[in-house]
Write a protein that holds these residues in place. Structure first.
Motif, PDB file in Angstrom:
ATOM      1  N   UNK A   1       0.861  -1.181   0.000  1.00 41.87           N
ATOM      2  CA  UNK A   1       0.000   0.000   0.000  1.00 41.87           C
ATOM      3  C   UNK A   1       0.896   1.228   0.000  1.00 41.87           C
ATOM      4  N   UNK A   2       0.760   2.048  -1.029  1.00 40.23           N
ATOM      5  CA  UNK A   2       1.553   3.267  -1.131  1.00 40.23           C
ATOM      6  C   UNK A   2       0.638   4.460  -0.929  1.00 40.23           C
ATOM      7  N   UNK A   3       1.108   5.410  -0.131  1.00 35.04           N
ATOM      8  CA  UNK A   3       0.277   6.550   0.238  1.00 35.04           C
ATOM      9  C   UNK A   3       0.610   7.770  -0.615  1.00 35.04           C
TER      10      UNK A   3
ATOM     11  N   UNK B   1      -0.624   7.919  -9.079  1.00 36.37           N
ATOM     12  CA  UNK B   1      -1.520   6.856  -8.617  1.00 36.37           C
ATOM     13  C   UNK B   1      -1.748   5.817  -9.716  1.00 36.37           C
ATOM     14  N   UNK B   2      -1.877   6.271 -10.962  1.00 38.83           N
ATOM     15  CA  UNK B   2      -2.051   5.347 -12.090  1.00 38.83           C
ATOM     16  C   UNK B   2      -0.853   4.417 -12.216  1.00 38.83           C
TER      17      UNK B   2
ATOM     18  N   UNK C   1       0.703  -2.946  -9.810  1.00 36.27           N
ATOM     19  CA  UNK C   1       0.115  -3.997  -8.991  1.00 36.27           C
ATOM     20  C   UNK C   1       0.050  -3.692  -7.506  1.00 36.27           C
ATOM     21  N   UNK C   2       0.396  -2.480  -7.105  1.00 34.40           N
ATOM     22  CA  UNK C   2       0.328  -2.109  -5.697  1.00 34.40           C
ATOM     23  C   UNK C   2      -0.951  -1.301  -5.434  1.00 34.40           C
ATOM     24  N   UNK C   3      -1.369  -1.270  -4.167  1.00 35.81           N
ATOM     25  CA  UNK C   3      -2.548  -0.510  -3.766  1.00 35.81           C
ATOM     26  C   UNK C   3      -2.151   0.927  -3.451  1.00 35.81           C
ATOM     27  N   UNK C   4      -3.109   1.853  -3.552  1.00 36.56           N
ATOM     28  CA  UNK C   4      -2.860   3.273  -3.303  1.00 36.56           C
ATOM     29  C   UNK C   4      -3.790   3.762  -2.195  1.00 36.56           C
ATOM     30  N   UNK C   5      -3.215   4.465  -1.224  1.00 36.09           N
ATOM     31  CA  UNK C   5      -4.002   5.119  -0.177  1.00 36.09           C
ATOM     32  C   UNK C   5      -3.946   6.612  -0.472  1.00 36.09           C
TER      33      UNK C   5
ATOM     34  N   UNK D   1      -8.751   3.909   0.141  1.00 35.05           N
ATOM     35  CA  UNK D   1      -7.742   3.005  -0.418  1.00 35.05           C
ATOM     36  C   UNK D   1      -8.276   2.389  -1.707  1.00 35.05           C
ATOM     37  N   UNK D   2      -7.416   2.379  -2.734  1.00 36.37           N
ATOM     38  CA  UNK D   2      -7.742   1.778  -4.026  1.00 36.37           C
ATOM     39  C   UNK D   2      -6.866   0.535  -4.223  1.00 36.37           C
TER      40      UNK D   2
END
Length: 161
Positions: free
Chosen positions: A81-83, A102-103, A109-113, A157-158
């Protein structure tokens, strides 16, 4: 990975150095062929009879096994998860940069906060900003939770698709 003399089957389904099918051969003959070509005879699966084996260069077999281990470890860990931090008064150009960031993260393949810092009565503006970003990023990811307003920040979170 079973190699050379450790293969106990009497005959094997042999694949050559360039991927060509050499048919079912006695294990002794396959070992002799491997020694003559200065390569290893590697058994790829013990689940069938005769077991499928390949002729592979000496260092290449170890390298393939190492790559398989690394891939398994990578899949086992799951997404990070990357913020990305924002403010409600963000300029259009800066917002576009954060969207692109974010794109890239979602495509890898990582999640975005997405976190918006708020002070005072900026909660509605922050929620509106996050909803706009969610709409723009919907082809690449889906939200795990709803937009959470808590104290001095709004977050969502995405996860990658």
């Amino acid at each position: 990975m079973i190699k050379n003399e450790k293969i106990k089957a009497s005959e094997v389904q042999l694949t050559g150095l360039n991927g060509e099918d050499l048919g079912i051969i006695a294990t002794r003959e396959a070992l002799a062929m491997a020694k003559r070509l200065k390569v290893d005879l590697v058994c790829t699966s013990l689940m069938s009879s005769p077991p499928p084996c390949k002729l592979i260069g000496a260092g290449q077999a170890k390298q393939e096994a190492l790559q398989e281990k690394q891939q398994a470890r990578k899949l086992e860990q799951g997404p990070k998860v990357k913020e990305i931090r924002l403010t409600p008064q963000i300029e259009d150009h800066d917002l576009e940069t954060k969207r692109q960031q974010a794109e890239r993260i979602l495509q890898s393949g990582d999640a975005v906060m997405l976190v918006v810092k708020i002070s005072g009565k900026e909660g509605a503006k922050a929620k509106e900003l996050l909803e706009m970003l969610l709409r723009d990023l919907s082809p690449l990811g889906r939200k795990r939770t709803g937009i959470q307003l808590s104290g001095k920040q709004a977050a969502v979170q995405l996860d990658p698709l």
